[in-house]
Design an enzyme around this catalytic site. Structure first.
Site, short mmCIF file in Angstrom:
data_model
loop_
_atom_site.label_atom_id
_atom_site.label_comp_id
_atom_site.label_asym_id
_atom_site.label_seq_id
_atom_site.Cartn_x
_atom_site.Cartn_y
_atom_site.Cartn_z
N VAL A 1 35.44 -19.68 129.84
CA VAL A 1 35.89 -18.91 131.00
C VAL A 1 34.96 -17.71 131.24
O VAL A 1 34.62 -17.40 132.38
CB VAL A 1 37.36 -18.44 130.82
CG1 VAL A 1 37.84 -17.74 132.09
CG2 VAL A 1 38.27 -19.62 130.51
N GLU B 1 46.77 -12.92 135.83
CA GLU B 1 47.04 -14.13 136.62
C GLU B 1 46.63 -15.41 135.89
O GLU B 1 47.33 -16.42 135.94
CB GLU B 1 46.31 -14.04 137.96
CG GLU B 1 46.59 -15.17 138.92
CD GLU B 1 48.03 -15.17 139.41
OE1 GLU B 1 48.78 -16.04 138.93
OE2 GLU B 1 48.39 -14.33 140.24
N ASP C 1 52.36 -24.18 123.82
CA ASP C 1 51.54 -23.54 124.85
C ASP C 1 52.38 -23.29 126.11
O ASP C 1 52.35 -22.20 126.69
CB ASP C 1 50.35 -24.47 125.17
CG ASP C 1 49.53 -23.97 126.35
OD1 ASP C 1 48.62 -23.15 126.14
OD2 ASP C 1 49.81 -24.38 127.49
N LYS D 1 53.70 -19.61 128.09
CA LYS D 1 53.60 -19.33 129.52
C LYS D 1 54.98 -19.06 130.13
O LYS D 1 55.12 -18.20 131.00
CB LYS D 1 52.91 -20.50 130.23
CG LYS D 1 51.44 -20.62 129.79
CD LYS D 1 50.87 -21.96 130.18
CE LYS D 1 49.42 -22.09 129.77
NZ LYS D 1 48.95 -23.47 129.91
#
Ligand SMILES: NC(=O)c1ccc[n+]([C@@H]2O[C@H](COP(=O)([O-])OP(=O)(O)OC[C@H]3O[C@@H](n4cnc5c(N)ncnc54)[C@H](OP(=O)(O)O)[C@@H]3O)[C@@H](O)[C@H]2O)c1
Length: 407
Positions: free
Chosen positions: A16, A115, A186, A190
């Site tokens: 990323v 975000e 995971d 979130k």
């Protein structure tokens, strides 16, 4: 004279981080055009490049793309204590140390944007924080893990779990060690973040009950199709009995549910409220460039002054035992009286049956049913009792069903 550049300290230069660096290069002219200041990376930190203190000293804002708990936590805290705004994509950190980070952001009046930590490029954090900030939210359902959605989509097309997992690894959607994804952990991280955003109540990863997809059978998908259902790994955060329930588990959906058609590695989040009925956002949930675009969106939002420090928490009780409709799969000996014996036990535990499909296969038969709403604890007790019958050939499988269709 042109304005000072907006200096970004970049922590992490992996999948990323690199994509963010490239995207910033491409978009800097346009951002400068509408913003007046040009964003530039003034320092990069990796394991063998840069020094944190130097990167911090020269930066207006820090972007954290290292991942994991430490040293990411320490770096973010030090940056905020030094009065710097921060942007992160780190779901592990936010779901385990979110309150400490939010509190520090508030205390130092800085922005903490994240975000990209939930659902990659899907702008659900901003929609919850800004567009829906005046809307009382009742429930969020999300497909927030692309790996498991890819695997379930392949299983719905006839692959076994193992074949689908190998394919996900081959095309780069699953890691060599896929446990965090397939166990539901995971997605649970979130959902903890989404629950905090939507309901204001602190939710730690440890508060989220989760089940994964490892024990699902291709059979479940096949029978579900006969009942008009599709199977997804769904995260839910909802108001229940004056409190909050946050959980992740495989779930059957009727074809009319907006999440039923989300296939492959896509993510989607459905927000429900009496005021707006239902709103669904979907898009790519991961990938370097997609995630980087969410990170850069956060940077621009800080540059334009559009973001506020996080709101203080408002504690709600966490409710563990909630009611749901269930799909129940039983592998039984094909002999008279089986269905009657099963329905008697279920009835004694207040489990009432909505539909049944029965397949006889010589000595063996499969009994597949969907129940009406029942408390999970009652369903578990009933299933444990049914499992004791000598005609039940393998452990029963009970999977929750979402009944809303929004047709
Ligand atoms: N990949 C995705 O599609 C995706 C999607 C959504 C969110 N995210 C989140 O984005 C973040 C970054 O993920 P990624 O996939 O880019 O990870 P990655 O490819 O493993 O890159 C991590 C980077 O952090 C650096 N790093 C690791 N430990 C460090 C340390 N102790 N000190 C300084 N630098 C250190 C690494 O340095 P070296 O270069 O020296 O190894 C590397 O540059 C994570 O929080 C992840 O959950 C990723």
């Amino acid at each position: 004279m042109s304005a000072e550049p907006f200096a970004i300290g970049l922590l992490g230069h992996g999948t990323v981080g690199k994509a963010f660096d490239e995207l910033l290069e491409e978009r800097a002219d346009e951002i400068e055009r509408f913003n007046g200041r040009r964003p530039v990376i003034n320092g990069v930190l990796t394991r063998d490049r840069g020094r944190f203190d130097e990167v911090l000293a020269g930066a207006d804002l820090l972007v954290e793309l290292i991942g994991g708990l430490e040293p990411a936590r320490e770096y973010l805290l030090r940056a905020m204590r030094a009065g710097k705004d921060v942007v992160t994509a780190n779901k592990q950190l936010l779901s385990q140390h979110g309150e400490e980070l939010f509190e520090t952001a508030r205390a130092h009046n800085v922005r903490l944007r994240f975000e990209a930590a939930v659902a990659g490029a899907v702008p659900v954090v901003r929609v919850l924080e800004e567009s829906l900030s005046a809307t009382p939210i009742e429930r969020i359902h999300g497909i927030v893990n692309g790996t498991t959605n890819f695997i379930l989509t392949a299983m719905a097309r006839g692959s076994t779990y193992q074949e689908a997992l190998v394919e996900a690894q081959r095309v780069g959607y699953a890691e060599a060690d896929p446990s965090d994804d397939v166990s539901g952990r995971d997605a649970a991280a979130k959902m903890a973040i989404l629950a905090r955003l939507a309901f204001g109540s602190p939710v730690h990863l440890d508060d989220v009950r989760y089940e994964g997809i490892e024990h699902l059978h291709a059979d479940d998908l096949e029978y579900a199709r006969e009942l008009g259902l599709g199977l997804k790994l769904i995260g839910t955060a909802e108001r229940r009995q004056g409190g909050l329930s946050v959980r992740v588990h495989p779930t059957f959906l009727y074809g009319g549910h907006p999440l039923a058609t989300i296939s492959g590695a896509f993510n989607a989040v459905t927000v429900e409220s009496n005021a707006i009925t239902e709103l669904t956002l979907s898009g790519p949930g991961a990938g370097g460039r997609q995630t980087a675009s969410a990170v850069l969106g956060d940077v621009v939002s800080v540059m334009t002054g559009g973001a506020r420090p996080p709101a203080p928490p408002l504690a709600l009780d966490l409710i563990e035992d909630v009611d749901s409709a269930f799909y129940l799969h039983l592998d039984v000996a094909d002999r008279p009286g089986v269905l009657a014996a099963v329905t008697k036990v279920l009835g004694e535990r207040d489990v009432s049956i909505k539909s049944v499909v029965q397949h006889g296969m010589g000595e063996r038969a499969r009994l597949v049913m969907v129940t009406h709403q029942v408390l999970e604890s009652r369903m578990r007790t009933a299933v444990a009792e049914v499992a004791e019958f000598d005609f039940v050939r393998s452990p029963p499988r009970a999977i929750r069903v979402i009944e809303e269709e929004f047709l």
